[in-house]
Design a protein around this motif. Structure first.
Motif, PDB file in Angstrom:
ATOM      1  N   ASP A  24      -0.079  25.045 -12.972  1.00  0.00           N
ATOM      2  CA  ASP A  24       1.268  25.507 -13.296  1.00  0.00           C
ATOM      3  C   ASP A  24       2.274  24.663 -12.522  1.00  0.00           C
ATOM      4  N   PRO A  25       3.330  24.150 -13.190  1.00  0.00           N
ATOM      5  CA  PRO A  25       4.265  23.246 -12.517  1.00  0.00           C
ATOM      6  C   PRO A  25       5.130  23.901 -11.448  1.00  0.00           C
ATOM      7  N   VAL A  26       5.165  25.249 -11.398  1.00  0.00           N
ATOM      8  CA  VAL A  26       5.994  25.947 -10.412  1.00  0.00           C
ATOM      9  C   VAL A  26       5.159  26.637  -9.343  1.00  0.00           C
ATOM     10  N   HIS A  27       4.064  27.288  -9.736  1.00  0.00           N
ATOM     11  CA  HIS A  27       3.280  28.079  -8.789  1.00  0.00           C
ATOM     12  C   HIS A  27       1.863  27.553  -8.582  1.00  0.00           C
ATOM     13  N   GLY A  28       1.546  26.410  -9.142  1.00  0.00           N
ATOM     14  CA  GLY A  28       0.192  25.885  -9.028  1.00  0.00           C
ATOM     15  C   GLY A  28      -0.109  25.253  -7.681  1.00  0.00           C
ATOM     16  N   LYS A  29      -1.287  24.678  -7.566  1.00  0.00           N
ATOM     17  CA  LYS A  29      -1.727  24.010  -6.338  1.00  0.00           C
ATOM     18  C   LYS A  29      -0.998  22.675  -6.179  1.00  0.00           C
ATOM     19  N   ARG A  30      -0.600  22.396  -4.948  1.00  0.00           N
ATOM     20  CA  ARG A  30       0.110  21.158  -4.669  1.00  0.00           C
ATOM     21  C   ARG A  30      -0.828  19.958  -4.699  1.00  0.00           C
ATOM     22  N   ASN A  31      -0.312  18.827  -5.133  1.00  0.00           N
ATOM     23  CA  ASN A  31      -0.998  17.543  -5.022  1.00  0.00           C
ATOM     24  C   ASN A  31      -0.132  16.644  -4.156  1.00  0.00           C
ATOM     25  N   TYR A  32      -0.736  15.976  -3.196  1.00  0.00           N
ATOM     26  CA  TYR A  32       0.044  15.269  -2.191  1.00  0.00           C
ATOM     27  C   TYR A  32       0.281  13.793  -2.509  1.00  0.00           C
ATOM     28  N   LYS A  45      -6.511  12.853 -10.267  1.00  0.00           N
ATOM     29  CA  LYS A  45      -7.833  13.478 -10.122  1.00  0.00           C
ATOM     30  C   LYS A  45      -7.787  14.942 -10.524  1.00  0.00           C
ATOM     31  N   SER A  46      -6.718  15.635 -10.142  1.00  0.00           N
ATOM     32  CA  SER A  46      -6.620  17.063 -10.399  1.00  0.00           C
ATOM     33  C   SER A  46      -6.530  17.382 -11.882  1.00  0.00           C
ATOM     34  N   ILE A  47      -5.821  16.528 -12.621  1.00  0.00           N
ATOM     35  CA  ILE A  47      -5.583  16.818 -14.033  1.00  0.00           C
ATOM     36  C   ILE A  47      -6.542  16.069 -14.950  1.00  0.00           C
ATOM     37  N   SER A  48      -6.762  14.792 -14.649  1.00  0.00           N
ATOM     38  CA  SER A  48      -7.530  13.962 -15.572  1.00  0.00           C
ATOM     39  C   SER A  48      -9.012  13.911 -15.265  1.00  0.00           C
ATOM     40  N   ASP A  49      -9.389  14.261 -14.031  1.00  0.00           N
ATOM     41  CA  ASP A  49     -10.785  14.196 -13.612  1.00  0.00           C
ATOM     42  C   ASP A  49     -11.388  12.833 -13.923  1.00  0.00           C
ATOM     43  N   PRO A  50     -10.750  11.755 -13.411  1.00  0.00           N
ATOM     44  CA  PRO A  50     -11.185  10.422 -13.777  1.00  0.00           C
ATOM     45  C   PRO A  50     -12.315   9.916 -12.897  1.00  0.00           C
ATOM     46  N   SER A  51     -12.770   8.727 -13.198  1.00  0.00           N
ATOM     47  CA  SER A  51     -13.769   8.058 -12.371  1.00  0.00           C
ATOM     48  C   SER A  51     -13.058   7.343 -11.241  1.00  0.00           C
ATOM     49  N   ASN A  52     -13.809   6.596 -10.442  1.00  0.00           N
ATOM     50  CA  ASN A  52     -13.207   5.873  -9.328  1.00  0.00           C
ATOM     51  C   ASN A  52     -12.273   4.768  -9.807  1.00  0.00           C
ATOM     52  N   PHE A  53     -12.286   4.489 -11.106  1.00  0.00           N
ATOM     53  CA  PHE A  53     -11.398   3.471 -11.647  1.00  0.00           C
ATOM     54  C   PHE A  53      -9.947   3.777 -11.330  1.00  0.00           C
ATOM     55  N   SER A  55       7.000   4.885  -9.471  1.00  0.00           N
ATOM     56  CA  SER A  55       6.181   6.035  -9.845  1.00  0.00           C
ATOM     57  C   SER A  55       5.038   6.280  -8.873  1.00  0.00           C
ATOM     58  N   ASN A  56       4.501   5.203  -8.280  1.00  0.00           N
ATOM     59  CA  ASN A  56       3.348   5.379  -7.407  1.00  0.00           C
ATOM     60  C   ASN A  56       3.688   6.081  -6.095  1.00  0.00           C
ATOM     61  N   VAL A  57       4.998   6.267  -5.796  1.00  0.00           N
ATOM     62  CA  VAL A  57       5.373   7.040  -4.603  1.00  0.00           C
ATOM     63  C   VAL A  57       6.159   8.293  -4.972  1.00  0.00           C
ATOM     64  N   LEU A  58       6.307   8.584  -6.265  1.00  0.00           N
ATOM     65  CA  LEU A  58       7.096   9.736  -6.687  1.00  0.00           C
ATOM     66  C   LEU A  58       6.520  11.049  -6.175  1.00  0.00           C
ATOM     67  N   ILE A  59       5.215  11.213  -6.257  1.00  0.00           N
ATOM     68  CA  ILE A  59       4.587  12.464  -5.814  1.00  0.00           C
ATOM     69  C   ILE A  59       4.775  12.662  -4.318  1.00  0.00           C
ATOM     70  N   GLU A  60       4.621  11.578  -3.532  1.00  0.00           N
ATOM     71  CA  GLU A  60       4.829  11.684  -2.094  1.00  0.00           C
ATOM     72  C   GLU A  60       6.268  12.084  -1.775  1.00  0.00           C
ATOM     73  N   ILE A  61       7.223  11.567  -2.555  1.00  0.00           N
ATOM     74  CA  ILE A  61       8.614  11.963  -2.358  1.00  0.00           C
ATOM     75  C   ILE A  61       8.803  13.435  -2.708  1.00  0.00           C
ATOM     76  N   GLN A  62       8.221  13.870  -3.807  1.00  0.00           N
ATOM     77  CA  GLN A  62       8.362  15.264  -4.219  1.00  0.00           C
ATOM     78  C   GLN A  62       7.716  16.213  -3.214  1.00  0.00           C
ATOM     79  N   ASP A  63       6.699  15.739  -2.506  1.00  0.00           N
ATOM     80  CA  ASP A  63       6.010  16.578  -1.530  1.00  0.00           C
ATOM     81  C   ASP A  63       6.854  16.848  -0.292  1.00  0.00           C
ATOM     82  N   THR A  64       8.020  16.222  -0.187  1.00  0.00           N
ATOM     83  CA  THR A  64       8.911  16.491   0.948  1.00  0.00           C
ATOM     84  C   THR A  64       9.897  17.606   0.653  1.00  0.00           C
TER      85      THR A  64
END
Length: 474
Positions: free
Chosen positions: A95-103, A110-118, A250-259
């Protein structure tokens, strides 16, 4: 739990159970309450975006012309903002509001796509290219005698990186998180505005004062006059890559949002910050690109500030270069954090009993207090900075390298993963209207990335024909 145990256990991951969920000093994931706002997040975005490609935009506009140039800038601006809103909704899952945080970005994938090490390798690869380019531009602008500044900064940061996770000064990889680097982003954002404004002012002065006859056209550089037919095609592709790189964050957007503080919801605040950040940078990009093109015409240099090298006042140009150096030192520190974290976390898992990798040693410095030093971090990070500095000096191809990095990183990080993750998290119906046009957007961006990469590679092959080690190319 005894706070000392946090320092001893480097693999400890904070949880609500450790601190007591809902405590006044901690967020729902057990970490110290985040204090970021739309202001600090906007500053982080401006820091990550402006400076990465603004210097090459006059050249890019010169290749595309008055019509296509601004149009491509605005198109990339819209695409980047739109996909950043999709990515912002993926910070918490499911859930985008109450779900588990990704850092981190990789955590979201990994949390959404369940990808390989690629996925990890792709994220690391694009971050590595971005960081190498930040280092290379820093070398070009600061000259070789300024390089120790970056090394000292890296060693100092390495010495400060301890694992006192209980005060949330560092993230799970033991590296400083964005909430502790807010001041760096503010300084870097001010530097961005400073040297961009200086460039704009000099461009306006050059245009107003005549500045010699310059040729500008609706379609950019002219075939048969400025370039050959094939060169026009290759340069057009490369210019698109340069513009794509200019919007890479984009590759640092999540880290910014985590603040950000958890109230109001992080995704809403991040969307607002992205809008402010992208609008601000786009305004500067259009002004720098268009006014730079007006000042230099079809002969616009790869770095438009170098075109003022023989114009007075010299001190103003030198000050602009100092601002660029200060900004890129900050940007380098920001972009290298995912690489440091990836390698150090992997090393801890690979050699869990190694004292060299995991051991923390307290060092007391006069008037500076005590620092917890890890020998592996000091050696690895110092080696990394030195290596990238040498590589940057060896291969100083400004525009072509910029275009290649933009081409390689734009589609997967800015378009593909945000769209695919949003589709999966929202449980969007396959072949629905929204699903269809999102897929079309992704494929179109892939095609653009491929052709711009081809153009940049062709430019690099031409550069190597006249290549001289340790000499900056225009």
């Amino acid at each position: 739990m005894d706070p000392d145990q946090f320092q001893k256990n480097s693999m400890y991951v904070e949880t609500p159970e450790a601190f007591g969920e809902g405590g006044k000093d901690f967020d729902d994931d057990g970490r110290v309450k985040r204090t970021g706002t739309w202001i600090t997040a906007s500053a982080h975005i401006i820091t990550a975006v402006i400076g990465s490609g603004v210097l090459s935009l006059a050249w890019a506009i010169a290749q595309l012309g008055w019509v296509a140039g601004p149009a491509v800038l605005l198109a990339f601006s819209f695409i980047t903002y739109f996909t950043s809103t999709l990515l912002a909704d993926c910070y918490r899952t499911p859930d985008p509001v109450h779900g588990k945080r990704n850092y981190t970005y990789s955590d979201v994938v990994k949390s959404i796509s369940d990808p390989s090490n690629f996925t990890d390798l792709l994220d690391l690869f694009t971050s590595e290219l971005t960081t190498l380019n930040e280092q290379r531009k820093l070398v070009i602008k600061c000259k070789w005698e300024k390089i120790p500044t970056v090394w000292i900064s890296s060693v100092h940061k390495s010495g400060r990186c301890n694992y006192r996770i209980h005060n949330n000064s560092f993230n799970k990889y033991g590296i400083p998180n964005f909430s502790k680097l807010w001041w760096l982003s503010i300084v870097a954002a001010v530097m961005s505005f400073a040297y961009s404004s200086i460039g704009l002012g000099l461009s306006v002065a050059k245009v107003a004062g005549g500045g010699g006859h310059v040729r500008t056209t609706l379609t950019g550089v002219q075939v048969g006059v400025d370039v050959t037919g094939p060169e026009k095609v290759w340069r057009t592709f490369q210019a698109i890559g340069d513009i794509a790189f200019a919007y890479a964050y984009s590759n640092v957007l999540i880290e910014i949002q985590d603040t950000l503080k958890s109230s109001p919801p992080e995704n809403k605040v991040m969307k607002r910050s992205s809008l402010i950040g992208i609008m601000t940078t786009t305004l500067f990009y259009v002004l720098c690109g268009c006014l730079g093109y007006a000042a230099f015409g079809n002969e616009a240099p790869g770095n438009f500030l170098t075109g003022f090298g023989f114009y007075e006042p010299f001190w103003l140009i030198d000050f602009a270069n100092i601002c660029i150096a200060v900004h890129l030192v900050g940007a380098y520190q920001v972009f290298c954090q995912p690489i440091f974290g990836f390698v150090e976390n992997w090393s801890k898992e690979r050699w869990p009993s190694s004292q060299f990798v995991n051991g923390e040693h307290t060092v007391k410095l006069p008037l500076c207090g005590s620092y917890s030093v890890n020998f592996f971090r000091v050696v690895w990070r110092t080696t990394y900075v030195i290596t990238t500095a040498v590589l940057a000096m060896l291969f100083p191809f400004f525009n072509d390298f910029l275009g290649l990095i933009g081409s390689v990183s734009f589609w997967p990080l800015t378009v593909y993963f945000p769209i695919e993750m949003y589709i999966k998290q929202s449980k969007m119906q396959k072949f629905s209207f929204t699903w269809t046009w999102l897929k079309i957007l992704s494929w179109l961006c892939l095609i653009v990335s491929i052709i711009s990469a081809v153009g940049s590679i062709q430019g690099l092959t031409q550069d190597f024909k006249k290549y001289q080690p340790f000499k900056a190319q225009q």
